[in-house]
Scaffold this motif. Structure first.
Motif, PDB file in Angstrom:
ATOM      1  N   GLN A  75      -7.778   6.268   0.827  1.00  0.00           N
ATOM      2  CA  GLN A  75      -7.773   6.577   2.290  1.00  0.00           C
ATOM      3  C   GLN A  75      -6.626   7.431   2.661  1.00  0.00           C
ATOM      4  O   GLN A  75      -6.830   8.417   3.645  1.00  0.00           O
ATOM      5  N   ALA A  76      -5.240   7.279   2.297  1.00  0.00           N
ATOM      6  CA  ALA A  76      -4.224   8.068   2.910  1.00  0.00           C
ATOM      7  C   ALA A  76      -4.528   9.637   2.155  1.00  0.00           C
ATOM      8  O   ALA A  76      -4.269  10.774   2.768  1.00  0.00           O
ATOM      9  N   LEU A  77      -5.109   9.804   0.956  1.00  0.00           N
ATOM     10  CA  LEU A  77      -5.391  11.100   0.320  1.00  0.00           C
ATOM     11  C   LEU A  77      -6.533  11.558   1.217  1.00  0.00           C
ATOM     12  O   LEU A  77      -6.421  12.989   1.377  1.00  0.00           O
ATOM     13  N   GLU A  78      -7.504  10.690   1.563  1.00  0.00           N
ATOM     14  CA  GLU A  78      -8.677  11.478   2.388  1.00  0.00           C
ATOM     15  C   GLU A  78      -8.291  11.995   3.601  1.00  0.00           C
ATOM     16  O   GLU A  78      -8.379  12.949   4.160  1.00  0.00           O
ATOM     17  N   ALA A  79      -7.262  11.114   4.366  1.00  0.00           N
ATOM     18  CA  ALA A  79      -6.656  11.836   5.414  1.00  0.00           C
ATOM     19  C   ALA A  79      -5.794  12.824   5.369  1.00  0.00           C
ATOM     20  O   ALA A  79      -5.457  13.681   6.569  1.00  0.00           O
ATOM     21  N   ALA A  80      -5.308  13.168   4.253  1.00  0.00           N
ATOM     22  CA  ALA A  80      -4.552  14.492   4.083  1.00  0.00           C
ATOM     23  C   ALA A  80      -5.176  15.611   3.507  1.00  0.00           C
ATOM     24  O   ALA A  80      -4.340  16.736   3.107  1.00  0.00           O
ATOM     25  N   ALA A 119      -5.924  11.537 -10.210  1.00  0.00           N
ATOM     26  CA  ALA A 119      -6.695  10.117  -9.687  1.00  0.00           C
ATOM     27  C   ALA A 119      -7.177   9.084 -10.521  1.00  0.00           C
ATOM     28  O   ALA A 119      -6.805   7.899 -10.679  1.00  0.00           O
ATOM     29  N   PRO A 120      -7.992   9.594 -11.528  1.00  0.00           N
ATOM     30  CA  PRO A 120      -8.464   8.509 -12.385  1.00  0.00           C
ATOM     31  C   PRO A 120      -7.600   7.900 -13.364  1.00  0.00           C
ATOM     32  O   PRO A 120      -7.780   6.767 -13.665  1.00  0.00           O
ATOM     33  N   LYS A 128       2.698  15.751  -3.698  1.00  0.00           N
ATOM     34  CA  LYS A 128       2.231  15.256  -2.660  1.00  0.00           C
ATOM     35  C   LYS A 128       1.823  13.984  -2.433  1.00  0.00           C
ATOM     36  O   LYS A 128       1.980  12.919  -1.812  1.00  0.00           O
ATOM     37  N   LEU A 129       1.028  13.793  -3.457  1.00  0.00           N
ATOM     38  CA  LEU A 129       0.096  12.654  -3.975  1.00  0.00           C
ATOM     39  C   LEU A 129       1.283  11.497  -4.124  1.00  0.00           C
ATOM     40  O   LEU A 129       1.141  10.531  -3.543  1.00  0.00           O
ATOM     41  N   GLY A 130       2.174  11.765  -5.077  1.00  0.00           N
ATOM     42  CA  GLY A 130       3.210  10.712  -5.209  1.00  0.00           C
ATOM     43  C   GLY A 130       4.063  10.384  -3.938  1.00  0.00           C
ATOM     44  O   GLY A 130       4.386   9.190  -3.593  1.00  0.00           O
ATOM     45  N   GLU A 131       4.111  11.507  -2.987  1.00  0.00           N
ATOM     46  CA  GLU A 131       4.783  11.044  -1.741  1.00  0.00           C
ATOM     47  C   GLU A 131       3.821   9.986  -0.900  1.00  0.00           C
ATOM     48  O   GLU A 131       4.438   9.276  -0.139  1.00  0.00           O
ATOM     49  N   LEU A 132       2.618  10.315  -0.802  1.00  0.00           N
ATOM     50  CA  LEU A 132       1.620   9.505  -0.143  1.00  0.00           C
ATOM     51  C   LEU A 132       1.887   8.056  -0.682  1.00  0.00           C
ATOM     52  O   LEU A 132       1.797   7.174  -0.018  1.00  0.00           O
ATOM     53  N   ALA A 133       1.936   8.078  -1.947  1.00  0.00           N
ATOM     54  CA  ALA A 133       1.806   6.702  -2.907  1.00  0.00           C
ATOM     55  C   ALA A 133       2.938   5.771  -2.486  1.00  0.00           C
ATOM     56  O   ALA A 133       3.070   4.477  -2.375  1.00  0.00           O
ATOM     57  N   ARG A 134       4.397   6.580  -2.227  1.00  0.00           N
ATOM     58  CA  ARG A 134       5.568   5.876  -2.117  1.00  0.00           C
ATOM     59  C   ARG A 134       5.444   4.823  -0.834  1.00  0.00           C
ATOM     60  O   ARG A 134       6.365   3.961  -0.839  1.00  0.00           O
ATOM     61  N   HIS A 135       4.605   5.159   0.082  1.00  0.00           N
ATOM     62  CA  HIS A 135       4.784   4.570   1.432  1.00  0.00           C
ATOM     63  C   HIS A 135       3.640   3.302   1.210  1.00  0.00           C
ATOM     64  O   HIS A 135       3.545   2.824   2.211  1.00  0.00           O
ATOM     65  N   ILE A 136       2.899   3.395   0.187  1.00  0.00           N
ATOM     66  CA  ILE A 136       1.780   2.183   0.021  1.00  0.00           C
ATOM     67  C   ILE A 136       1.903   1.419  -1.202  1.00  0.00           C
ATOM     68  O   ILE A 136       1.947   0.001  -0.975  1.00  0.00           O
ATOM     69  N   LEU A 137       2.319   1.825  -2.326  1.00  0.00           N
ATOM     70  CA  LEU A 137       2.377   1.089  -3.437  1.00  0.00           C
ATOM     71  C   LEU A 137       4.045   0.394  -3.685  1.00  0.00           C
ATOM     72  O   LEU A 137       5.037   1.122  -3.001  1.00  0.00           O
ATOM     73  N   PRO A 138       4.270  -0.853  -4.265  1.00  0.00           N
ATOM     74  CA  PRO A 138       5.602  -1.352  -4.530  1.00  0.00           C
ATOM     75  C   PRO A 138       6.555  -0.278  -5.341  1.00  0.00           C
ATOM     76  O   PRO A 138       5.929   0.779  -6.150  1.00  0.00           O
TER      77      PRO A 138
END
Length: 471
Positions: free
Chosen positions: A72-77, A152-153, A179-189
């Motif tokens: 969802q975060a990637l979709e929004a970006a 992604a897969p 940038k995908l990694g930056e999105l993930a750092r706010h979501i994943l442990p």
């Protein structure tokens, strides 16, 4: 374009060393990327190992919930990231949006697949099950042609089954992945997903690293062989999705005007820079000239240019090394005596642009037919007997995909099944589905991605035997 950072243990990090990222439509640098040191890779692996025990203990449903949020975060970006992807990869902006949208969907689609134990025996002696456990730390090395839709897969499969991961994007296209990694750092442990950028040396460090349990690599055959040799020292599990020289065989019962647009799209998608694109087109002699005419018309209509320009269908070749290689193959093709029906030259001006090229009167024994050009060039090969066409299509070290085109679906299915390739189609070519395994045979790869088979490639099989309780 701003600053770019590795993501290590949930934190952003720069590097003392940096390298230029080239915009292939202009042939000049447009950004700089941090170049990870060996010490940074070690810390990324250590972070992934620390995160692994708690991550693997989470349920599939829990891990899926995290992946849904990331999708969802990637979709929004997408609107923010698509221009960056076009700048570093070269593809038209609408294609960049499509790639990001497809990648976002994979976080959902691949995490819907059930992984259950296989019951091997349940009788008077007892019960025997084949179970699947997370491997540990996965390492993903991704290519430059569709960097996000191939990252992604790998991320989803590893994380969904309980592994943690370290991702290394191609040095030609590292920025959108960072940038995908930056999105993930706010979501994943912290430590579950780490993204580090660098050159070929970083890839070798990963394949040698004793703290990485599995490597998933997508790229060229030559590099895949080096990955496999390097990973052998620690007996890493390895999935390789390598190059293809896919053949499409067109029977004499089709209408060239109807089929040519689909063949052209399957050959020239992403300017021919797709591993499973049509690279060799075998056409029956009865419709050969008509098919060539149709393909030439489509090639001349296709607009080539900067991915930011409206109406552009095909962008540049992504990097100078590949651009020079394609031009070298075209020069060899001219010397071979084959007919270049249209295209065949570099376009004037900056950037790595090559005209969409259709080549006729060519056969095996030339570089264009025997190698994978990975550019906007299609050889059209005449055949008389379909059994001979099948033999010629199979006479290659590649085995990724193949297709047969006909109005007789039963005949097409029978012929397609004789092609020595990991995926074969009838009246179609190019494309993956989350519930269908994908990969190559021969030198086009090892293992499969996607579907239950692909997910299990990120896991270790374990036999559990339990005796029947005494009465």
């Amino acid at each position: 374009m701003g600053e770019f950072f590795h993501v290590i243990d949930g934190r952003l990090e720069g590097s003392g060393a940096r390298f230029d990222v080239i915009n292939p439509a202009r042939g000049v640098p447009f950004a700089q990327c941090p170049d990870a040191s060996r010490e940074q890779l070690d810390r990324a692996v250590e972070a992934a190992r620390r995160a692994f025990p708690s991550w693997r203990e989470r349920s599939f449903a829990d891990r899926r919930a995290y992946l849904l949020k990331l999708g969802q975060a990637l979709e929004a970006a997408i609107e923010e990231l698509a221009p960056l992807l076009t700048s570093e990869q070269g593809k038209p902006l609408d294609r960049a949006r499509d790639e990001l949208k497809r990648a976002a969907a994979q976080f959902d689609d691949l995490s819907r697949i059930d992984i259950k134990p296989d019951l091997l025996r349940d009788d008077a002696q007892g019960r025997v099950e084949l179970r699947y456990r997370p491997l540990g730390v996965a390492g993903a090395i991704t290519p430059w042609n569709v960097p996000i839709v191939l990252a992604a897969p790998k991320i989803t499969q590893a994380l969904y089954v309980g592994d943690t991961i370290v991702v290394k994007p191609s040095p030609y296209t590292p920025l959108t992945t960072l940038k995908l990694g930056e999105l993930a750092r706010h979501i994943l442990p912290p430590g579950v997903l780490n993204v580090v950028a660098g050159g070929n040396e970083l890839g070798q460090w990963m394949t040698e690293h004793p703290g990485i349990d599995k490597i998933s690599f997508t790229g060229s055959v030559a590099t895949g062989k080096r990955v496999l040799a390097s990973a052998a020292a620690t007996l890493k599990r390895v999935t390789l999705e390598l190059g293809g020289n896919d053949a499409a065989i067109v029977l004499d019962d089709v209408d060239p005007a109807q089929v040519a647009p689909r063949l052209f799209q399957a050959a020239f998608v992403n300017s021919g820079q797709v591993c499973m694109a049509i690279k060799r087109l075998y056409v029956h002699e009865r419709i050969y000239d008509a098919m060539c005419d149709e393909l030439v018309a489509l090639a001349r209509q296709a607009r080539v240019g900067d991915g930011f320009d409206p109406g552009v269908a095909l962008g540049p070749v992504q990097n100078k090394m590949q651009y020079d290689r394609v031009l070298g193959i075209l020069e060899d093709t001219r010397r071979s005596g084959a007919r270049i029906l249209t295209g065949g030259r570099a376009l004037p001006g900056p950037g790595y642009f090559i005209e969409p090229t259709i080549v006729a009167d060519i056969a095996e024994g030339t570089r264009l037919v025997d190698e994978e050009p990975f550019g906007p060039v299609l050889p059209v090969i005449r055949y008389t007997d379909v059994d001979d066409a099948i033999r010629r299509a199979n006479d290659t070290r590649f085995g990724l995909g193949g297709s047969v085109w006909t109005n007789d679906l039963a005949r097409g299915e029978a012929l397609a099944a004789r092609l020595e390739a990991g995926t074969v189609w009838v009246n179609h070519h190019v494309g993956t589905e989350p519930t269908v395994p994908f990969g190559g045979c021969k030198e086009s790869g090892l293992g499969r991605e996607y579907a239950e088979l692909g997910l299990k490639g990120y896991m270790e099989a374990q036999v559990v035997k339990v005796p029947r309780a005494p009465r």
